[in-house]
Enzyme design. Structure first.
Site, PDB file in Angstrom:
ATOM      1  N   ARG A  61      38.607  43.190  48.907  1.00 19.76           N
ATOM      2  CA  ARG A  61      39.276  42.356  47.902  1.00 19.76           C
ATOM      3  C   ARG A  61      40.709  42.033  48.305  1.00 19.76           C
ATOM      4  NH1 ARG A  61      41.591  43.806  42.487  1.00 19.76           N
ATOM      5  NH2 ARG A  61      41.410  41.965  41.149  1.00 19.76           N
ATOM      6  N   HIS A  65      42.260  38.310  48.315  1.00 20.59           N
ATOM      7  CA  HIS A  65      43.432  37.955  47.521  1.00 20.59           C
ATOM      8  C   HIS A  65      44.609  37.548  48.404  1.00 20.59           C
ATOM      9  CE1 HIS A  65      42.534  39.391  43.206  1.00 20.59           C
ATOM     10  NE2 HIS A  65      41.389  39.236  43.848  1.00 20.59           N
ATOM     11  N   ASN A  93      46.574  40.588  40.444  1.00 20.03           N
ATOM     12  CA  ASN A  93      46.839  41.681  41.384  1.00 20.03           C
ATOM     13  C   ASN A  93      47.417  42.936  40.749  1.00 20.03           C
ATOM     14  OD1 ASN A  93      46.043  39.959  43.484  1.00 20.03           O
ATOM     15  ND2 ASN A  93      48.138  39.264  43.890  1.00 20.03           N
ATOM     16  N   HIS A 192      30.601  41.561  45.113  1.00 16.70           N
ATOM     17  CA  HIS A 192      30.575  42.391  43.916  1.00 16.70           C
ATOM     18  C   HIS A 192      29.366  43.318  43.886  1.00 16.70           C
ATOM     19  CE1 HIS A 192      33.524  39.796  41.313  1.00 16.70           C
ATOM     20  NE2 HIS A 192      34.075  40.325  42.375  1.00 16.70           N
ATOM     21  N   ASP A 245      24.429  45.661  49.522  1.00 16.91           N
ATOM     22  CA  ASP A 245      23.080  45.112  49.592  1.00 16.91           C
ATOM     23  C   ASP A 245      22.997  43.882  48.692  1.00 16.91           C
ATOM     24  OD1 ASP A 245      23.095  46.173  47.019  1.00 16.91           O
ATOM     25  OD2 ASP A 245      21.847  47.896  47.537  1.00 16.91           O
TER      26      ASP A 245
END
Length: 317
Positions: A61, A65, A93, A192, A245
């Site tokens: 992440r 970002h 953030n 995610h 996965d």
């Protein structure tokens, strides 16, 4: 054209071509200047993820970002000073982005090996890849040679990073603004399949939305009250939260997307078929994700004489 003029023209042409090539990223950028750089980064990332699986998602992440604001230039790593406001306090953030200390550790190690050669931006890009691999995901070749910015943009961080409350059309626009197709947006959203989110980012969904599995919502409400507990965490992938996965996409088919923006990918819209395809074919998702990550790592990098190689990732030299 005289022989001399021809040679001069050829020299000018080749200079231009070589100049363009030299300004691009290269997979073997540190082969001579810091041959142990990639091994050093991988060892540190593998260790950090072994200590805390969530750190893998955090480092991935961090790269995202960074790249969505001014390009992949490590601007997100700059601390605020009395005369400078960085991106760390931007709404997407603050109290959310993690992994700065891991990047600091890696930077210290590579500076000891080869001072002044390895950029913070490259470390962030490689750490993201190594984090995915550490959690069972695909690998990809990270082009290298980025340099670090001397500026940051709080306003761009607030405006350019897609929020978890966005509907599908806004998500498609946010990614399109950075050059990504809707298909690539879905692939990148598959990140995610690891990581966690704070209660404040999914409270409205589990209490107010109808396109959510009722038992899933009830379970989440047990750890995310209607008031308070904003920082309480829940897994973005309820099935295999520490494995990279395609369970994230399978969860969307069952209306078990944690964030509003997650479930928007499978809610009767134009991306439903892509979610279904990824839920049925792990290999396709892995390949598409890797390709999209390479593309993201190429977002407006500083190269050549632009920017600098920061000695300390948190401040300009």
């Amino acid at each position: 054209m005289s022989a001399l003029n021809f040679k001069l023209s050829l020299f000018f042409f080749l200079s231009c071509v070589l100049g363009i090539v030299s300004a691009q990223l290269s997979s073997n950028f540190y082969a001579t200047s810091c041959p142990l750089a990639l091994t050093t980064i991988k060892t540190a990332v593998t260790s950090a993820v072994a200590q805390e699986a969530r750190m893998g998602a955090s480092l991935l992440r961090l790269h995202f970002h960074d790249c969505f604001v001014q390009g992949c230039d490590a601007s997100i790593l700059l601390d605020d000073t009395s005369s400078f406001t960085g991106e760390k306090t931007a709404f997407p953030n603050v109290n959310s982005v993690r992994g700065y200390d891991v990047i600091d550790t890696i930077k210290s190690k590579v500076e000891t090996l080869c001072p002044g050669f390895v950029s913070c931006a490259d470390i962030v890009a490689v750490a993201a890849r190594d984090s995915v691999v550490a959690l069972g995901g695909p690998s990809w070749t990270v082009p290298l040679g980025r340099r670090d910015s001397t500026t940051a943009s709080l306003s761009s961080a607030n405006s350019d990073l897609p929020a978890p409350t966005l509907d599908l059309s806004a998500l498609i626009t946010a990614f399109s603004n950075k050059g990504f197709t809707a298909k690539e947006m879905v692939a990148l959203s598959g990140s995610h399949t690891i990581g966690k989110a704070q209660c404040t980012n999914f409270r409205a969904r589990i209490y107010n939305e109808t396109n959510i599995d009722s038992s899933f919502a009830t379970t989440l409400q047990g750890n995310c009250p209607s008031a308070g507990g904003d920082s309480n965490l829940a897994n973005l992938d309820t099935t295999t939260p520490n494995t990279f996965d395609n369970a994230y996409f399978k969860n969307l088919l069952s209306k078990k997307g944690l964030l509003h923006s997650d479930q928007q990918l499978f809610n009767g819209g134009s991306t439903d078929s892509q979610v279904t395809a990824y839920s049925n074919n792990l290999a396709t998702f892995r390949a598409d994700f890797a390709n999209a990550m390479i593309k993201m790592g190429n977002l407006s990098p500083l190269t050549g004489s632009n920017g600098q190689i920061r000695t300390n990732c948190r401040k300009v030299n």
